[in-house]
Enzyme design. Sequence first.
Site, PDB file in Angstrom:
ATOM      1  CG  LEU A  39      -2.038  -1.037   1.405  1.00 12.41           C
ATOM      2  CD1 LEU A  39      -2.565  -0.901   2.730  1.00 12.41           C
ATOM      3  CD2 LEU A  39      -3.174  -0.615   0.114  1.00 12.41           C
ATOM      4  CG  ASP A  87      12.779  -0.804  13.204  1.00 15.38           C
ATOM      5  OD1 ASP A  87      11.573  -1.256  13.257  1.00 15.38           O
ATOM      6  OD2 ASP A  87      13.813  -1.709  13.607  1.00 15.38           O
ATOM      7  CB  SER A 171      -7.516   2.002  11.102  1.00 12.01           C
ATOM      8  OG  SER A 171      -8.494   2.765  10.257  1.00 12.01           O
ATOM      9  CE1 TYR A 209      -2.756  -5.311  10.940  1.00 13.21           C
ATOM     10  CE2 TYR A 209      -5.003  -5.761  10.368  1.00 13.21           C
ATOM     11  CZ  TYR A 209      -3.796  -5.016  10.188  1.00 13.21           C
ATOM     12  OH  TYR A 209      -3.736  -4.186   9.231  1.00 13.21           O
ATOM     13  CE  LYS A 213      -3.716  -1.562  11.787  1.00 14.45           C
ATOM     14  NZ  LYS A 213      -2.834  -0.453  11.154  1.00 14.45           N
TER      15      LYS A 213
END
Length: 346
Positions: A39, A87, A171, A209, A213
Amino acid sequence: MAKKSFFSFAREQWTKVPPVVHVDLKGKTVVVVGANTGLGFEAAQHFARMGAGRLVLACRSQEKGETAIERLKQETGYSEAELWLVDLADFASVRAFVDKALEDLERLDILVLNAAAAIRSDGSFVATKDGWETSIQVNDLSSPLLALLLLPRVLETAKQHGTIPRIVIVSSEVHYWTKLEDKVLDSPNAFEVLGSKEYCTPRIMKVRYFDSKLLNVFFTRALSNRIKDRPAIVNTVNPGLCYSELRRNMTSLASRLFEFVFARTAEQGSRQLIWAAVGTPKGDEGALDNLKGAYISLADIHLPSDFVLGEEGKKREDKLWDDLISTLEKVDPRIRDVVAQHLATP
């Protein structure tokens, strides 16, 4: 608690993604974090084709970043892209990136926080060198740290150039399908609990995960609500399920089949990032105000999860904000100055 069923997810995934928005970015500075692939790289290509005055690709790997810079040049003809290393699993690296940005970038018009850490398929706990569970540090501590420490430059850009800069936080719709446990929200510091090995059991890591988000959505709303006079836009965007290196650890046949049936290309997903960064909602010029704190999907503003909304959602937002600032002040004392000088209690 979710307002989105599996069927609505499937319908959105199969909905034709609107064409990419195109504006003139001449003279403007764009920073894309997590830009060497997927992305982020696709978004960087779109920004390059819009003629960004400066385009910074913030990547973790020198080698992969250089490859991305060369590929960007070959595919767009844009030769001005800059590779900066950062990083997000290392707070020292984030601080060094901020130092470089504040010294070298005279303006900051668009900041896209796209970098994210994936969860191992076995749900195991992996700590960073700073001692935090990796995805919590990358997705929910370092990304806000970058946003907050670069906020003064964003706001200076708005004042000096009469523009409306944007901070875009990537998100996901998966935030609809989770909620934080009471013992997290009732604890002295929610992030210390979420990032600890003791809390991160395999059961918790299965939805980590999703939780990360959800925290992105809370942070977006909290920051947007607190910017004095709100001269900049902070929003969060759902690119949808896309083919991405983020899912490289998902190797099961079921996962691959699910991806084959539902996933968009990374380029299609990146169009959502671009819309969040430069798009305008339908309506008059005042419609831009609706983007402040907004959750965006399919080039439109959507309501986030019920867990985020209402009086109880606001209490959770305030609790998480206080805990986040308390945590980040220990990472970089400059956070105190940013909060005091540029933010206010909503």
